[in-house]
Design a protein around this motif. Sequence first.
Motif, PDB file in Angstrom:
ATOM      1  N   ALA B 231      -1.018  22.436   6.789  1.00 18.46           N
ATOM      2  CA  ALA B 231      -1.057  22.113   8.201  1.00 18.46           C
ATOM      3  C   ALA B 231      -1.508  20.633   8.150  1.00 18.46           C
ATOM      4  N   GLY B 232      -1.360  20.248   7.082  1.00 13.74           N
ATOM      5  CA  GLY B 232      -1.808  18.467   6.909  1.00 13.74           C
ATOM      6  C   GLY B 232      -0.808  17.778   7.586  1.00 13.74           C
ATOM      7  N   LEU B 233      -1.141  16.743   8.235  1.00 16.22           N
ATOM      8  CA  LEU B 233      -0.484  15.507   8.700  1.00 16.22           C
ATOM      9  C   LEU B 233      -0.469  14.284   7.581  1.00 16.22           C
ATOM     10  N   PHE B 234       0.397  13.932   7.225  1.00  8.69           N
ATOM     11  CA  PHE B 234       0.372  12.993   5.963  1.00  8.69           C
ATOM     12  C   PHE B 234       1.186  11.590   6.492  1.00  8.69           C
ATOM     13  N   LEU B 235       0.515  10.522   6.823  1.00 10.75           N
ATOM     14  CA  LEU B 235       1.130   9.094   7.367  1.00 10.75           C
ATOM     15  C   LEU B 235       0.872   8.148   6.462  1.00 10.75           C
ATOM     16  N   SER B 236       1.614   7.757   5.586  1.00  6.25           N
ATOM     17  CA  SER B 236       1.221   6.757   4.548  1.00  6.25           C
ATOM     18  C   SER B 236       2.092   5.517   4.506  1.00  6.25           C
ATOM     19  N   THR B 237       1.492   4.388   4.153  1.00  5.16           N
ATOM     20  CA  THR B 237       2.325   3.216   4.535  1.00  5.16           C
ATOM     21  C   THR B 237       1.882   2.369   3.031  1.00  5.16           C
ATOM     22  N   VAL B 238       2.699   1.843   2.585  1.00  3.60           N
ATOM     23  CA  VAL B 238       2.644   0.961   1.353  1.00  3.60           C
ATOM     24  C   VAL B 238       3.005  -0.423   1.780  1.00  3.60           C
ATOM     25  N   PHE B 239       2.320  -1.366   1.574  1.00  6.26           N
ATOM     26  CA  PHE B 239       2.958  -2.900   1.895  1.00  6.26           C
ATOM     27  C   PHE B 239       2.800  -3.383   0.223  1.00  6.26           C
ATOM     28  N   ALA B 240       3.841  -3.823  -0.157  1.00  5.53           N
ATOM     29  CA  ALA B 240       3.932  -4.679  -1.689  1.00  5.53           C
ATOM     30  C   ALA B 240       4.455  -5.948  -1.615  1.00  5.53           C
ATOM     31  N   LYS B 241       4.119  -6.742  -2.166  1.00  6.09           N
ATOM     32  CA  LYS B 241       4.977  -8.154  -2.483  1.00  6.09           C
ATOM     33  C   LYS B 241       5.032  -8.381  -3.812  1.00  6.09           C
ATOM     34  N   SER B 262       6.263   8.654   5.030  1.00  6.48           N
ATOM     35  CA  SER B 262       5.598   7.517   4.109  1.00  6.48           C
ATOM     36  C   SER B 262       6.659   6.410   4.415  1.00  6.48           C
ATOM     37  N   GLU B 263       6.011   5.143   4.713  1.00  4.98           N
ATOM     38  CA  GLU B 263       6.713   4.246   4.763  1.00  4.98           C
ATOM     39  C   GLU B 263       6.311   3.070   3.786  1.00  4.98           C
ATOM     40  N   ALA B 264       7.128   2.402   3.159  1.00  9.60           N
ATOM     41  CA  ALA B 264       7.063   1.380   2.181  1.00  9.60           C
ATOM     42  C   ALA B 264       7.783   0.158   2.734  1.00  9.60           C
ATOM     43  N   TYR B 265       6.830  -1.134   2.878  1.00  5.63           N
ATOM     44  CA  TYR B 265       7.321  -2.405   3.174  1.00  5.63           C
ATOM     45  C   TYR B 265       7.338  -3.288   2.066  1.00  5.63           C
ATOM     46  N   VAL B 266       8.393  -3.499   1.252  1.00  7.28           N
ATOM     47  CA  VAL B 266       8.227  -4.163   0.008  1.00  7.28           C
ATOM     48  C   VAL B 266       9.070  -5.543   0.314  1.00  7.28           C
ATOM     49  N   SER B 267       8.519  -6.682  -0.363  1.00  9.71           N
ATOM     50  CA  SER B 267       9.038  -8.008  -0.154  1.00  9.71           C
ATOM     51  C   SER B 267       9.005  -8.462  -1.506  1.00  9.71           C
ATOM     52  N   LEU B 268      10.163  -9.021  -1.874  1.00 11.44           N
ATOM     53  CA  LEU B 268      10.680  -9.436  -3.187  1.00 11.44           C
ATOM     54  C   LEU B 268      10.593 -11.029  -2.939  1.00 11.44           C
ATOM     55  N   ASP B 269       9.494 -11.656  -3.061  1.00  9.99           N
ATOM     56  CA  ASP B 269       9.286 -13.022  -2.729  1.00  9.99           C
ATOM     57  C   ASP B 269       9.661 -14.206  -3.734  1.00  9.99           C
ATOM     58  N   GLY B 270       9.575 -14.000  -5.003  1.00  9.10           N
ATOM     59  CA  GLY B 270      10.149 -14.816  -6.086  1.00  9.10           C
ATOM     60  C   GLY B 270      11.336 -14.251  -6.723  1.00  9.10           C
ATOM     61  N   PRO B 271      12.023 -15.462  -7.079  1.00 10.28           N
ATOM     62  CA  PRO B 271      13.280 -14.942  -7.808  1.00 10.28           C
ATOM     63  C   PRO B 271      12.940 -14.081  -9.001  1.00 10.28           C
ATOM     64  N   LYS B 272      14.084 -13.275  -9.223  1.00 13.98           N
ATOM     65  CA  LYS B 272      14.224 -12.215 -10.274  1.00 13.98           C
ATOM     66  C   LYS B 272      13.070 -11.247 -10.146  1.00 13.98           C
ATOM     67  N   ALA B 273      12.569 -11.041  -9.110  1.00 16.15           N
ATOM     68  CA  ALA B 273      11.429  -9.976  -8.925  1.00 16.15           C
ATOM     69  C   ALA B 273      12.546  -8.503  -8.702  1.00 16.15           C
ATOM     70  N   MET B 274      12.011  -7.407  -9.005  1.00 16.03           N
ATOM     71  CA  MET B 274      12.908  -6.288  -8.915  1.00 16.03           C
ATOM     72  C   MET B 274      12.024  -5.148  -8.299  1.00 16.03           C
ATOM     73  N   ALA B 275      12.748  -4.536  -7.236  1.00 17.70           N
ATOM     74  CA  ALA B 275      12.116  -3.160  -7.054  1.00 17.70           C
ATOM     75  C   ALA B 275      12.910  -1.824  -7.076  1.00 17.70           C
ATOM     76  N   HIS B 276      12.105  -0.843  -7.421  1.00 17.25           N
ATOM     77  CA  HIS B 276      12.706   0.739  -7.337  1.00 17.25           C
ATOM     78  C   HIS B 276      12.049   1.491  -6.280  1.00 17.25           C
ATOM     79  N   LEU B 277      12.708   1.561  -5.205  1.00 18.50           N
ATOM     80  CA  LEU B 277      12.261   2.547  -4.350  1.00 18.50           C
ATOM     81  C   LEU B 277      12.826   4.006  -4.328  1.00 18.50           C
ATOM     82  N   ASN B 278      12.407   4.721  -5.316  1.00 19.75           N
ATOM     83  CA  ASN B 278      12.932   5.998  -5.544  1.00 19.75           C
ATOM     84  C   ASN B 278      12.076   7.111  -4.843  1.00 19.75           C
ATOM     85  N   GLY B 279      12.879   8.470  -4.516  1.00 21.70           N
ATOM     86  CA  GLY B 279      12.186   9.334  -4.183  1.00 21.70           C
ATOM     87  C   GLY B 279      12.463  10.590  -3.872  1.00 21.70           C
ATOM     88  N   ALA B 280      11.742  11.687  -3.677  1.00 27.00           N
ATOM     89  CA  ALA B 280      12.352  13.330  -3.724  1.00 27.00           C
ATOM     90  C   ALA B 280      11.573  13.612  -2.519  1.00 27.00           C
TER      91      ALA B 280
END
Lengths: 247, 429, 499
Positions: B231-241, B262-280
């Motif tokens: 019965a849980g309500l899970f509302l999560s947020t990630v902010f990453a840079k 789940s919300e993710a706000y990801v910002s690649l701020d510098g050259p050659k940065a990399m992000a994987h935003l995988n999930g299931a």
Amino acid sequence: MLKIEGLTAEIDGKQILKGIDLEVPTGEIHAIMGPNGSGKSTLSYVLAGREGYEITGGTATFNGLDLLSMEPEERAAAGVFLAFQYPVELPGVGNANFLRTALNAIRRSKGEPEVDAMQFLKLARARMKELSMPEDMLKRGVNVGFSGGEKKRNEVLQMALLQPGLAILDETDSGLDIDALKIAADGVNAMRGPNFSSLVITHYQRLLNYIVPDRVHVLMNGRIVQSGGPELAKQLEESGYTAVQAA
Amino acid sequence: MSVLFEPGPEGFLRRYEGLNARLPGHRTPWVTALREQAAKAFREQGFPTRKIEAWHYTDLNLLARSGFAEALTPVDEDVALPEATAPQRVVFLDGRFRADLAETPDSGIPVRSLGANLSAAEGLLGGVAKLDEVPMAALNTMLFEDGALIDLPAETNGGAIELLSIIQSGERPVAVHPRHVIRLGKGASLVLIERAIGRGDGRYLHNPVVEIVLEEGAHLTHARIQQEGPAGLFLSTVFAKAAAGATYDSFLLHAGAKLSRSEAYVSLDGPKAMAHLNGAQLLSDGQHGDCTTFLDHAAPDCASRQTVKTVLAGKSRGVFQGKIHVHQIAQRTDGYQMNQALLLSDQAEIDSKPQLEIYADDVKCSHGATVGELDEDQLFYLRARGIPAATARSMLIEAFLQEAVDAVEEETARNALATAVAGWWEKVA
Amino acid sequence: MPAVTETIDAVASVTEGPYKYGFETDIEMEFAPKGLSEDIVRFISAKKNEPEWLLEWRLKAYAMWLKMEEPRWPAVKYPAIDYQDAYYYAAPKNKPGPKSLDEVDPELLKTYAKLGIPLKEQAILAGVEGAGDSPSEGGRLPVAVDAVFDSVSVATTFKHRLEKEGIIFCAISEAVQKHPELVKQYLGSVVPQADNFFAALNSAVFTDGSFVYIPKGVRCPMELSTYFRINAKSTGQFERTLIIADAGSHVSYLEGCTAPMRDENQLHAAVVELVAMDDATIKYSTVQNWYPGDENGKGGIYNFVTKRGACRGDRSKISWTQVETGSAITWKYPSCILQGADSVGEFYSVAITNNYQQADTGTKMFHIGPRTRSTIVSKGISAGHGQNTYRGQVKISPKATGARNFTQCDSLLIGDQCGAHTVPYIESRCMSAKVEHEATTSRIAEDQLFYCRQRGLSQEDAVGLIVNGFCREVLKELPMEFAVEAQKLLQISLEGSVG
């Protein structure tokens, strides 16, 4: 023994099999030849129990079991093996896991003990060596990224592991080069014996140079129109199917 | 015995007004200013409604209608812990940092209670969060009491850490707003397994916010495993840079909860940065799962990869929203996004909205989406080999999920995820 | 050289700048007073001598429009539109209503000749000059044309020939008079009055447009075409098109449009409704070339259009093909409601935005019936400061068992000041349905350009060639006559975008 009587089947309301009568006694290998669209693949799918075909009449029994009333896995457990013309890719399903699950499912249904991972690997490696298959094929997803030849060899490997009583080879020769063809044929020939029978479905005579059949049947327009010995295949190769049609 | 506060945003705001003289940092001006700013943002926005495009598919009515209370868990209450997924572990019970339950090997790195060490988080806390755009993060900032503070010095390998949050629920619905703040210095690396477990079948709100700063060349593997109560309500947020050359490698698993987003706000701020935003997302009868990501390519030569898979059984509803925003400066961006949904039931519903917003021309961006049921040809192939129908279905579901989990390169995180998903398919096949 | 190409060249020689249709026809016009009110709605209805029920219908739409808000969700930006600062009715004076060709003002005939639109029945679009009416001559089918000039239809060709087959092809204002039962039955049945802000506006003030009815079992012997022209200043165009294909019938319909070059923005808010019954097929092709504004983004048409087709019958099919090269802003989502079992919806689109053009376009496929299928192919090209958004919705209802959708959505960027955006919405409520979406973004590679130029092509020709290749899947869906024009248009639209 496989016994088919008056088998008729349709797909989407279109009749494909128009009354097949065929007997393959245990221990024999029969070939079914025919032009494209004659119903060869339909026959193999109907025997294996694929959905989408409506059986409108007739019977098919294997060692006295009514195949048509059985689920696909029950037919497999009863010893019916279909080597697919186009083996299906199963991304994410490891080949080893798949083979062992299948082997154990069939062993279970026969009341035999299951094989553990180690026993299985030993078994699989031996068979793979015979088929000149690289061992890393066990780790890959089933048929994923396999070449046409590798897929067909994988089918033969499965047959070798599952030891069926009846192997239906649906155009196993298509897409194979001559070396791969020989390996596949060797795999089938190695199975020959008093408890093994096979239905080799092919468009060309080529495969039958390597798997010499006891009988050859010609399937045209949903019916078996001619039957004979191995020489019939050669005759067809020379004169073509149109000659049979005209006869 | 505390009473429930009134439902809706007003309840939370009133609670803040009544509590703010006692919240951690109430004597620290920058903290109180941040909380005030958050309260203002939350007051203005309230709970998001379906009229907002980003919330069109997820209805927070259940949250807005419920009244919550604060957790009154004794600071030394004993609790049974699940097996750890990493050599080092910190535990939060009902939102509170429990140093006594932590497992710290000799090679462990310092993980501090945020509530007790706020002064060390100055400049970090609230530095990445977008309070004016994300009301749930504003709510969290307004009311957070504790969380983990990890500030890893440059060139440090922090190994693998599990952040375990256990929420006990019963008749009294509680609301917990943990706040984790993580900074990896230049070249530092860390494997973070953030795990949320629910005990009990009562309603509660778990509203964690994670702020992540990755400095040049840092590498964070972040596995998020949500196994909340029914019965849980899970509302999560990630902010990453991520700064130049840094990698944010994340995986989100939704396995529990009545409603999760789940919300993710990801910002690649510098050259050659990399992000994987995988999930299931593994959704069974009565569950709603929503994976929403916003990825900003704000620098040239960055790459991103996203594969999100949702399996839906029974009467469940899944949502995927993934936006990739490529700024004009972000030339030579390499972005790939794939989301797939597998429907196992006639009553399952999926809404999928991948989104590309591209303002640079020298880019390679693509996305794909598929929705469908188990493949008939594959099922037949398995059954023709003697595998019973139910086993065949379960094998194909497993394979579908396996592909997603296999995308996680780091072994500890991958194993933790594999353990969390294992066996689920047998229940729904 | 095909006649259309010749026409384009001919027009190009009398106009300036890359937009080839920017001239204005000097003709005496009749206007309704500026602004929008209930009185204007009554004025339009009275001008058209409409029956009471239609006036009521319009007034109801107007009342609803007053309560509605302009949509803000499309990814386009423009200053607020002053709905009181436009004319809602403009017609060439003394020529109300459709006329036989002999009576059409020669100025108008000249205008359409300049636009390359044949209003003479013996002419064949893009055919050999002087070829006859018979389909066998010159090997091409004739095209019947309904020409809409500002607010009214000025001519419809081949009417009598079509009548022999029982086909009705006329201005919608004429259909209201002659076939009220059909209009009453179907008008608003696919796009209800309050469907959206611009559809409500259109329902209140629509002036003309085409009406097509294809009887049971009839295969329309020629392409039907409407050519829209905005000419007058400060005038909005609100045409309404209704096409009904009865059971077993087949029709291919083409739509073209242009407008003069003006500094002001003009509003075009059309509504198109298609209805396909059992086994009927409607193929609807658009080459949209409204004035896009100048290279600084000044002027141009706001093209806010609602197009929707209902596949009501089993095995019916509606296919939308659009080539959107014009307009300052385009906002349109030609959609299919797939109600009938086994019905098919298709959407093929090329949208180009150059200079400061903005486009937010795509489609909606609503799968309601079992085994319904849809295909979406969208090609977006952004150049200059253009912003191009594909927005598409695929919705599968629980009853659409075995439904299939495939979407391919590609964007091409030319230059680093433009934007390309993709926003698909996939909503499935049916387990056995299968939806696949693929999207890519790329640019014209330097080595592709170099390769072409090394073989002697100019930079612009090379871009044209590559862009045409990029759009091939869509262009091949166009009727041949249109495809030639469309290819040429693509190249013209991108002039000045490279180098």
